[in-house]
Scaffold this active site. Structure first.
Site, mmCIF file in Angstrom:
data_model
loop_
_atom_site.group_PDB
_atom_site.id
_atom_site.type_symbol
_atom_site.label_atom_id
_atom_site.label_comp_id
_atom_site.label_asym_id
_atom_site.label_seq_id
_atom_site.Cartn_x
_atom_site.Cartn_y
_atom_site.Cartn_z
ATOM 1 N N TRP A 278 42.743 41.160 37.628
ATOM 2 C CA TRP A 278 43.918 40.277 37.608
ATOM 3 C C TRP A 278 44.513 40.089 39.000
ATOM 4 O O TRP A 278 45.396 39.269 39.190
ATOM 5 C CB TRP A 278 44.982 40.839 36.676
ATOM 6 C CG TRP A 278 44.615 40.802 35.216
ATOM 7 C CD1 TRP A 278 43.423 40.367 34.662
ATOM 8 C CD2 TRP A 278 45.440 41.191 34.117
ATOM 9 N NE1 TRP A 278 43.476 40.480 33.302
ATOM 10 C CE2 TRP A 278 44.695 40.987 32.928
ATOM 11 C CE3 TRP A 278 46.731 41.704 34.008
ATOM 12 C CZ2 TRP A 278 45.216 41.271 31.659
ATOM 13 C CZ3 TRP A 278 47.251 41.995 32.755
ATOM 14 C CH2 TRP A 278 46.493 41.776 31.592
ATOM 15 N N GLY B 44 37.070 33.151 44.575
ATOM 16 C CA GLY B 44 38.246 32.279 44.518
ATOM 17 C C GLY B 44 38.026 30.894 45.096
ATOM 18 O O GLY B 44 38.981 30.151 45.315
ATOM 19 N N SER C 285 33.881 33.406 41.503
ATOM 20 C CA SER C 285 33.989 32.120 40.797
ATOM 21 C C SER C 285 33.204 32.071 39.488
ATOM 22 O O SER C 285 32.688 31.014 39.114
ATOM 23 C CB SER C 285 33.593 30.957 41.726
ATOM 24 O OG SER C 285 34.464 30.884 42.836
ATOM 25 N N GLU D 20 29.802 40.918 45.215
ATOM 26 C CA GLU D 20 30.691 39.765 45.298
ATOM 27 C C GLU D 20 30.579 39.133 46.677
ATOM 28 O O GLU D 20 31.229 39.587 47.629
ATOM 29 C CB GLU D 20 32.141 40.199 45.072
ATOM 30 C CG GLU D 20 32.401 40.777 43.702
ATOM 31 C CD GLU D 20 33.866 40.622 43.302
ATOM 32 O OE1 GLU D 20 34.126 40.017 42.264
ATOM 33 O OE2 GLU D 20 34.737 41.078 44.052
ATOM 34 N N GLY E 111 40.019 34.837 38.890
ATOM 35 C CA GLY E 111 40.827 33.733 38.369
ATOM 36 C C GLY E 111 40.629 33.446 36.886
ATOM 37 O O GLY E 111 41.607 33.299 36.135
HETATM 38 P P1 PGA Z 1 37.190 35.021 41.365
HETATM 39 O O1 PGA Z 1 37.424 36.511 41.917
HETATM 40 O O2 PGA Z 1 36.523 35.167 40.007
HETATM 41 O O3 PGA Z 1 38.571 34.440 41.274
HETATM 42 O O4 PGA Z 1 36.309 34.321 42.325
HETATM 43 C C1 PGA Z 1 36.468 37.510 41.706
HETATM 44 C C2 PGA Z 1 36.934 38.788 42.348
HETATM 45 O O5 PGA Z 1 37.488 38.742 43.454
HETATM 46 O O6 PGA Z 1 36.755 39.887 41.783
#
Ligand code: PGA
Length: 256
Positions: free
Chosen positions: A12, A172, A212, A166, A234
């Site tokens: 979150w 994001g 994302s 990631e 998100g």
């Molecule tokens: P995101 O973030 O799904 O908003 O891209 C993923 C994360 O930072 O764990």
């Protein structure tokens, strides 16, 4: 090769209020409690961990924190220690790229946090990932191997250990990696873990993709053999979207 139980975690970040956190936990409890064969983890901000634990008690949803300090106690204003967390959550995200980028986190501090968390039986979600610049320069492998080796230095892992791959450029941005690219990169991380821990523990480790992820692209990631779930930012703030993600992970990869 044993089948790995996929794990989908909701990060979150610094979102929600006491009211919206309670509503989201309640909604998720109703919509994903019954989804089997996939581990589900909700990671709210620190002030809402107790609320999440209470709201999700007796369900199949687990709670995680988003960070933890490495000392047990002391004069460290503003920090939260592993013994403080153990009564509220099972998991803890460690080394997220936002912590590396905005809060000076290094492979060494990530390593200290991992050790401290494991010493209290918290289960880490250990995050690694290259920046866009590093990928364009052909440095992805070098960066990831350094993060994996540095983060895991002098650490024993148990079967089912969780890593989140990631790529920073995908977080994001609405521009995820492709399933193929994530699969290939996660394969590289798993090979490095095999060299550190042997093939069996590396095969049992669960490596998530994050960046994302949403209800529309989750299937592409879950179709890939190396990817064992997702770390979702998100899209995890909307109960219906996160539910769709967990459902897809269960349908395409679920065990049992
Ligand atoms: P995101 O973030 O799904 O908003 O891209 C993923 C994360 O930072 O764990």
């Amino acid at each position: 090769m044993s089948r790995r139980t996929p794990i989908v975690a909701a990060n979150w970040k610094m979102h929600t209020t006491v009211r919206t956190a309670a509503e989201l936990c309640q909604a998720l409890r109703e919509s994903i409690d019954g989804i089997r064969g996939v581990e589900k983890v909700v990671c709210p901000p620190f002030p809402f961990l107790a609320l999440a634990r209470e709201t999700l008690a007796g369900s199949s949803l687990k709670v995680g924190a988003q960070n933890v300090y490495w000392e047990e106690k002391g004069a460290f204003t503003g920090e939260v220690s592993p013994p403080m967390l153990v009564d509220f959550c099972e998991y803890v995200i460690i080394g997220h790229s936002e912590r590396r980028k905005y809060f000076g986190e290094t492979d060494e501090t990530v390593n200290r946090r991992l050790k401290a968390a494991l010493a209290q039986d918290l289960r880490p979600i250990f995050c690694v990932g290259e920046t866009g610049e590093e990928r364009r320069a052909g440095g992805t492998e070098e960066v990831l191997l350094r993060q994996v080796r540095g983060g895991l230095a002098d650490i024993e892992i148990a079967p089912g250990f969780v890593v989140a791959y990631e790529p920073v450029w995908a977080i994001g941005t609405g521009v995820p990696a492709t399933g193929e690219m994530a699969n290939e990169t996660i394969g590289l991380i798993r090979r490095e873990m095999a060299s550190l821990y042997g093939g069996e523990l590396a095969q049992a480790a669960r490596i998530q993709y994050g960046g994302s992820v949403d209800g529309a692209n989750i299937a592409e990631f879950m179709a890939e053999p190396e990817i064992d779930g997702a770390l979702v930012g998100g899209a995890s703030l909307k109960a219906d979207v996160f539910t769709a993600i967990v459902e897809a992970a269960g349908r395409l990869k679920g065990t049992g």
